[in-house]
Design an enzyme around this catalytic site. Structure first.
Site, mmCIF file in Angstrom:
data_model
loop_
_atom_site.group_PDB
_atom_site.id
_atom_site.type_symbol
_atom_site.label_atom_id
_atom_site.label_comp_id
_atom_site.label_asym_id
_atom_site.label_seq_id
_atom_site.Cartn_x
_atom_site.Cartn_y
_atom_site.Cartn_z
ATOM 1 N N ASP A 1 0.853 -1.189 0.000
ATOM 2 C CA ASP A 1 0.000 0.000 0.000
ATOM 3 C C ASP A 1 0.889 1.238 0.000
ATOM 4 O O ASP A 1 1.728 1.409 0.882
ATOM 5 C CB ASP A 1 -0.891 -0.038 1.249
ATOM 6 C CG ASP A 1 -1.698 1.228 1.445
ATOM 7 O OD1 ASP A 1 -1.868 1.982 0.477
ATOM 8 O OD2 ASP A 1 -2.166 1.445 2.589
ATOM 9 N N ASN B 1 -0.500 4.514 -0.424
ATOM 10 C CA ASN B 1 -1.226 5.748 -0.089
ATOM 11 C C ASN B 1 -2.002 5.678 1.221
ATOM 12 O O ASN B 1 -2.814 6.549 1.518
ATOM 13 C CB ASN B 1 -2.171 6.143 -1.232
ATOM 14 C CG ASN B 1 -3.224 5.079 -1.507
ATOM 15 O OD1 ASN B 1 -3.298 4.067 -0.808
ATOM 16 N ND2 ASN B 1 -4.034 5.303 -2.523
ATOM 17 N N ASP C 1 -4.382 3.635 2.446
ATOM 18 C CA ASP C 1 -5.813 3.299 2.548
ATOM 19 C C ASP C 1 -6.042 1.843 2.932
ATOM 20 O O ASP C 1 -7.188 1.375 2.966
ATOM 21 C CB ASP C 1 -6.538 3.619 1.241
ATOM 22 C CG ASP C 1 -6.052 2.771 0.057
ATOM 23 O OD1 ASP C 1 -5.096 1.978 0.232
ATOM 24 O OD2 ASP C 1 -6.631 2.915 -1.040
ATOM 25 N N ASP D 1 -1.507 -1.247 -4.131
ATOM 26 C CA ASP D 1 -1.742 -0.503 -5.365
ATOM 27 C C ASP D 1 -0.542 -0.616 -6.299
ATOM 28 O O ASP D 1 0.487 -1.201 -5.954
ATOM 29 C CB ASP D 1 -2.056 0.963 -5.048
ATOM 30 C CG ASP D 1 -1.109 1.560 -4.021
ATOM 31 O OD1 ASP D 1 0.119 1.459 -4.231
ATOM 32 O OD2 ASP D 1 -1.585 2.112 -3.018
ATOM 33 N N ASP E 1 -7.396 -16.017 -17.450
ATOM 34 C CA ASP E 1 -8.168 -16.589 -16.357
ATOM 35 C C ASP E 1 -9.241 -17.539 -16.889
ATOM 36 O O ASP E 1 -9.940 -17.229 -17.857
ATOM 37 C CB ASP E 1 -8.826 -15.452 -15.565
ATOM 38 C CG ASP E 1 -9.693 -15.949 -14.434
ATOM 39 O OD1 ASP E 1 -9.131 -16.473 -13.457
ATOM 40 O OD2 ASP E 1 -10.929 -15.822 -14.534
ATOM 41 N N GLU F 1 -4.654 -20.355 -17.374
ATOM 42 C CA GLU F 1 -5.075 -21.033 -16.140
ATOM 43 C C GLU F 1 -5.793 -22.309 -16.569
ATOM 44 O O GLU F 1 -6.980 -22.307 -16.868
ATOM 45 C CB GLU F 1 -6.010 -20.156 -15.311
ATOM 46 C CG GLU F 1 -6.391 -20.820 -13.994
ATOM 47 C CD GLU F 1 -7.519 -20.116 -13.259
ATOM 48 O OE1 GLU F 1 -7.592 -20.272 -12.033
ATOM 49 O OE2 GLU F 1 -8.332 -19.424 -13.908
#
Length: 615
Positions: A72, A74, A76, A80, A267, A329
């Protein structure tokens, strides 16, 4: 077997002289105080310019990152893209060649990004398109490529495509998804299961189930039809029989290829097509964690039409420079099915379908040497000379050393699995925290579960939160992942001792074991290109194989004790065209094996791993 091995040997003869140059460079590897092999930057640059032993992905170490949980930046409590960029130097030091980032596109986050509402942007929680451009550029400076997760089977129900599709039967995008009128609820063959999902006197057309519970058909009153969803009801399946869908999805892929991504992990790619006759799936007995009958998904997965799409997709990405790659996958029943995903002898589909057969054994994971031997050997001999891709861990499964572990020797078993991953001929795929031995921290209360499958399936199915907890960087608050008051998932309780900073300082840590293996793989021509041949094949307790020497470089032998008892082996490498019996230990986690000089009478301690060079 001979034909496949000869095919690869013939294709690599033109590269062998270049590999000799790499070996000279490897001889100048320096060792730091922790015993870690580390090539100097100038040597790495020189090596890259003087040898060519195949496309970059052939020998790559690919590292999966779950953007919510990596770093992280920032405050929160959610990871990110800028957090990933901040940690690229760590990944470089580990020896990573490419990162696969789980979906970071705009999404309602019902399935934490696997429900995409816009293929050509970045979710504000993770940053911006400019942040992704920055990450790609920073990665390029470190020779770390960026691979994106591409979810093509379905979108979010909040995607504009589906909003239009569900608005009217006459909307131009209505046929972009799989719609059906259903059948009369009082029909002659309607089952009690179908009647559970009755709407306006209609029921779903068959017994197909969502992978996350209940019918795979959801009613929309506005159009008086059901739409099909293989997964959550908020993830409607795209209609890949419509050429407009293929064009739109390929355009989305081009958007990111134009920005410099190295390729895609696809995926749930075997589920693109469904049986046009809508036949019921066969029941196999019993009920699943969601309370639904267990079905065999022969009509909703791995249908032959998907291979036509993949061939066109492969042709599309090959119009781009830089050896872009398609990774699939592919949970498949056997190696023969896996070979189909390469395109068989034509090699015209996925470059790297995931081989889940070795690393994921369903509900019966067992550290079984004969089974590992059989499956690894099949990957070496039954896929038409294609490049295997082994996977032991990902964001959907309990950590491998806990699945294969005995609760006592899990650390040693983690080293065995890493040894296989990095000394076999396969491309290696890692999952974040794998190198640390991070544990699966499954919630103990239903109210703490974030994963919807755990909420609906509790207590039989507790979800996938446990393997997705934040990355453990150091012993500070929340393991250095975030300085927020609360993180999206709690950090695992062992973070004060299991973290990057602590393990970097310990030469015997699991992290440094990974670094040593990756460095050895990076610099040894035999481990890069040598054929892999199983030896001591009747041994029920020890897995042993030889990587045949390349262009005069020594063969490498690997032996791992899969049991809690010492095992003594005498290894005959003649099957791998190696006549020598004297050895030098390259790497082992057992002090008693450091001085091993012969292939005869090697006593492997419980769950020991040993790698040697044959003179």
């Amino acid at each position: 077997m001979t034909n496949n091995r000869s095919h690869r040997k013939a294709s690599s003869l033109t590269r062998l002289r270049h590999l000799a140059t790499l070996a000279v460079l490897a001889a100048t590897v320096s060792w730091n105080s922790g015993g870690m092999a580390r090539c100097q930057e100038q040597q790495a640059t020189t090596a890259a310019s003087h040898h060519d032993d195949g496309p970059w992905w052939k020998h790559a170490v690919i590292y999966e990152i779950y953007p919510r949980s990596f770093q992280d930046s920032n405050g929160d409590g959610i990871g990110d893209l800028n957090g990933i960029a901040h940690r690229l130097d760590y990944l470089k030091s580990l020896g990573v060649d490419a990162i696969w980032i789980a979906p970071m596109y705009p999404s309602p986050q019902v399935d934490f990004g696997y429900d995409i509402s816009d293929y050509q942007s970045v979710d504000p929680k993770y940053g911006t398109v400019a942040d992704m451009d920055h990450l790609i550029a920073e990665g390029k400076q470190r020779n770390i490529r960026v691979i994106l997760d591409m979810v093509l089977n379905h979108t979010s129900d909040k995607h504009q495509w589906f909003i239009e599709s569900a608005s009217s039967r006459t909307n131009p995008k209505h046929d972009w998804y799989v719609w059906n009128d259903g059948v009369p609820a009082n029909g002659p063959n309607v089952t009690a299961y179908q009647k559970r999902f009755e709407h306006e006197g209609r029921v779903p057309p068959n017994n197909w189930e969502s992978g996350f519970g209940g019918s795979a058909w959801e009613w929309v009153p506005a159009v008086h039809q059901f739409y099909y969803h293989k997964f959550y009801k908020q993830q409607p399946d795209l209609n890949w029989s419509n050429p407009a869908v293929e064009k739109a999805c390929f355009d989305a892929m081009r958007f990111w290829l134009d920005r410099g991504v190295a390729g895609f992990r696809l995926d749930a790619i075997p589920t693109l097509f469904e049986d046009p006759q809508l036949r019921d799936e066969p029941e196999v007995g019993g009920i699943n964690a969601q309370g639904d009958p267990n079905l065999k998904d022969i009509y909703t997965s791995n249908l032959p039409q998907v291979h036509d799409v993949i061939r066109r997709m492969r042709a599309m990405i090959e119009t781009y420079p830089g050896e872009r790659v398609l990774i699939g996958e592919t949970y498949l029943p056997n190696t023969a099915s896996l070979n189909d995903w390469y395109g068989g002898a034509k090699h015209d589909e996925l470059q790297l379908p995931m081989d889940m057969l070795v690393g994921f054994h369903g509900d019966h994971d067992k550290l079984d040497a004969p089974r590992f031997r059989k499956l690894i050997n099949e990957a070496e001999t039954q896929i038409n000379g294609s490049q295997p891709l082994f996977v032991f861990d990902n964001h959907d499964n309990v950590r491998s050393w806990e699945r294969y572990g005995d609760g006592v020797h899990n650390q040693e078993i983690a080293r065995i699995l890493a040894t296989i991953l990095f000394t076999s001929r396969a491309t290696a795929l890692m999952w974040e925290g794998e190198e640390l031995g991070m544990v699966t921290s499954t919630p103990t209360r239903r109210e703490d579960v974030k994963d919807p499958i755990g909420i609906t399936g509790w207590p039989k199915e507790k979800g996938r939160d446990g393997e997705r907890t934040p990355m453990q960087w150091d012993s500070s608050k929340d393991a250095g992942f975030s300085d927020a008051a609360k993180t999206w998932l709690p950090v695992a309780s062992d973070y004060k001792t299991v973290n990057v900073k602590t393990e970097e300082a310990d030469p015997n840590s699991l992290l440094n074991w990974h670094k040593k293996l990756i460095a050895m793989r990076m610099t040894d021509p035999t481990l890069r290109d040598g054929e892999q041949v199983m030896i001591d094949e009747s041994n029920p307790s020890v897995l042993s194989y030889v990587r045949e020497g390349v262009d005069g470089h020594p063969a490498v032998v690997v032996a791992m004790n899969f049991t809690a008892q010492p095992q003594t082996v005498s290894l005959d490498a003649k099957q791998a065209n190696v006549t020598g019996t004297a050895v030098i230990t390259l790497l082992t986690d057992a002090p008693s094996l450091q001085g091993t000089t012969s292939l005869q009478n090697i006593t492997l301690p419980p769950y020991a791993s040993w790698v040697g060079s044959i003179k």
